[in-house]
Design an enzyme around this catalytic site. Sequence first.
Site, PDB file in Angstrom:
ATOM      1  N   GLN A 110      -6.330  17.223  19.403  1.00  0.00           N
ATOM      2  CA  GLN A 110      -5.258  16.047  18.527  1.00  0.00           C
ATOM      3  C   GLN A 110      -5.247  16.494  16.741  1.00  0.00           C
ATOM      4  O   GLN A 110      -3.730  16.048  16.561  1.00  0.00           O
ATOM      5  CB  GLN A 110      -6.351  14.667  18.217  1.00  0.00           C
ATOM      6  CG  GLN A 110      -5.617  13.827  17.485  1.00  0.00           C
ATOM      7  CD  GLN A 110      -4.579  13.051  18.342  1.00  0.00           C
ATOM      8  OE1 GLN A 110      -4.770  12.398  19.116  1.00  0.00           O
ATOM      9  NE2 GLN A 110      -3.543  13.086  17.255  1.00  0.00           N
ATOM     10  N   HIS A 164     -12.394  16.555  18.105  1.00  0.00           N
ATOM     11  CA  HIS A 164     -11.199  16.193  18.569  1.00  0.00           C
ATOM     12  C   HIS A 164     -10.177  17.426  18.527  1.00  0.00           C
ATOM     13  O   HIS A 164      -9.066  17.406  17.552  1.00  0.00           O
ATOM     14  CB  HIS A 164     -10.684  14.776  18.410  1.00  0.00           C
ATOM     15  CG  HIS A 164      -9.937  14.629  19.742  1.00  0.00           C
ATOM     16  ND1 HIS A 164      -9.285  15.465  20.483  1.00  0.00           N
ATOM     17  CD2 HIS A 164      -9.476  13.344  19.502  1.00  0.00           C
ATOM     18  CE1 HIS A 164      -8.490  14.342  21.010  1.00  0.00           C
ATOM     19  NE2 HIS A 164      -8.850  13.382  20.706  1.00  0.00           N
ATOM     20  N   ARG A 168     -13.426  15.174  28.117  1.00  0.00           N
ATOM     21  CA  ARG A 168     -12.983  13.399  27.424  1.00  0.00           C
ATOM     22  C   ARG A 168     -14.809  12.892  27.356  1.00  0.00           C
ATOM     23  O   ARG A 168     -14.230  12.866  28.079  1.00  0.00           O
ATOM     24  CB  ARG A 168     -12.153  12.993  27.388  1.00  0.00           C
ATOM     25  CG  ARG A 168     -11.846  12.029  26.574  1.00  0.00           C
ATOM     26  CD  ARG A 168     -10.478  10.746  26.382  1.00  0.00           C
ATOM     27  NE  ARG A 168     -10.289  10.505  25.525  1.00  0.00           N
ATOM     28  CZ  ARG A 168      -9.894   9.805  25.358  1.00  0.00           C
ATOM     29  NH1 ARG A 168      -9.736  11.157  24.121  1.00  0.00           N
ATOM     30  NH2 ARG A 168      -9.860   8.689  24.565  1.00  0.00           N
ATOM     31  N   ASP A 222      -7.539   6.080  11.384  1.00  0.00           N
ATOM     32  CA  ASP A 222      -7.775   6.328  13.025  1.00  0.00           C
ATOM     33  C   ASP A 222      -8.335   4.641  12.810  1.00  0.00           C
ATOM     34  O   ASP A 222      -8.857   4.616  11.845  1.00  0.00           O
ATOM     35  CB  ASP A 222      -8.518   6.837  13.288  1.00  0.00           C
ATOM     36  CG  ASP A 222      -8.866   7.450  15.091  1.00  0.00           C
ATOM     37  OD1 ASP A 222      -8.483   6.667  15.728  1.00  0.00           O
ATOM     38  OD2 ASP A 222      -9.957   8.324  15.133  1.00  0.00           O
ATOM     39  N   ARG A 234       1.140  16.133  21.516  1.00  0.00           N
ATOM     40  CA  ARG A 234       0.037  16.184  22.334  1.00  0.00           C
ATOM     41  C   ARG A 234       0.412  17.409  22.877  1.00  0.00           C
ATOM     42  O   ARG A 234      -0.608  18.190  24.130  1.00  0.00           O
ATOM     43  CB  ARG A 234      -0.583  14.631  22.292  1.00  0.00           C
ATOM     44  CG  ARG A 234      -1.308  14.010  21.186  1.00  0.00           C
ATOM     45  CD  ARG A 234      -2.428  15.066  21.115  1.00  0.00           C
ATOM     46  NE  ARG A 234      -3.441  15.202  22.534  1.00  0.00           N
ATOM     47  CZ  ARG A 234      -4.624  14.460  22.305  1.00  0.00           C
ATOM     48  NH1 ARG A 234      -4.325  12.750  21.773  1.00  0.00           N
ATOM     49  NH2 ARG A 234      -5.420  14.772  23.436  1.00  0.00           N
ATOM     50  N   CYS A 256      -3.309   9.276  15.243  1.00  0.00           N
ATOM     51  CA  CYS A 256      -3.111   9.393  15.854  1.00  0.00           C
ATOM     52  C   CYS A 256      -3.723   8.568  17.271  1.00  0.00           C
ATOM     53  O   CYS A 256      -3.315   9.010  19.346  1.00  0.00           O
ATOM     54  CB  CYS A 256      -5.043  10.357  16.890  1.00  0.00           C
ATOM     55  SG  CYS A 256      -6.616   9.014  16.333  1.00  0.00           S
TER      56      CYS A 256
END
Length: 304
Positions: free
Chosen positions: A129, A126, A99, A217, A285, A257
């Site tokens: 996600q 991502h 990450r 988001d 997730r 998310c």
Amino acid sequence: MNLISIADLSGEDILRLIQSAEAFRARRGRHGQPLEGKSLAMIFEKPSTRTRVSLEVAAWELGGHPLYLSANELQLGRGETIADTARVLSRYVHGITARVHSHGTVLQLAEHASVPVINALSDWEHPLQILADLQTMSQNFQALDGLQIGWIGDGNNVCNSLILASAILRMEITVASPPGYGPKAEILEEARALGGSPRVVEEPEEAAGGADVLVTDTWVSMGDEAEEAERLRVFGRYQINSQLMDLAGDGAIALHCLPAHRGQEITDEVMDGPRSRVFDEAENRMHTSKAVMAWLMGEKQNEK
């Protein structure tokens, strides 16, 4: 094989991973442990709630041993090259998740590692996600093919991956962003090369009209803090609220998310309401992480 971009996967791969994630969800606590005796290095340059916890729990429940490695705990923080870090970790562990701030970091890890590398977020994409988002959609609709997706807000890394996934799975996506904050031209070009036809508009109502899924988001992602005041001004009307949901199709759902800034990009009424699937999405997730790790660190590795 690595998972750096959602476009590393075919439509068949994605559907298979969703099916696997559903099986892990249904048999949690009773499924096998395909990662028994294997370790996962988890490199974190950015803080996280969902990514860290979902990966750690997923690896542990699959019988693996997750190792949380913050940037400050690695020699990366003292100047060791990414290539050398990748080579060394490959001698110890069976998989690497990262990450990171820069997409270039995860690309270099993948180039020099001899074990699977999984992008757990970069500034460009991502993919983990989006797999969770797709699982959530599949739980609510009979098929992904042909779904109408409306993205409301910043054309960021999550948006990029969703655009590419839409092209791969033949979903239709419309992105509503303020001028100058839309998805990257390179992503749109790649999506079109994959057979997609993403639309970019300015009006949130246009993206929401008739949509099956509305997605948003935060307006201010990590790394954008210096622009916060300007972004809050520019994005003021790019909010998933009840009025926007009413423009969407019958049975439409809302996704985010997380973390959410309630009252900014999404209202409490939507996020806590009957059309929200935000917390199912967060749970997924873990299930999709299991599916990815079991595939890349288990099945794929066993084929060698």
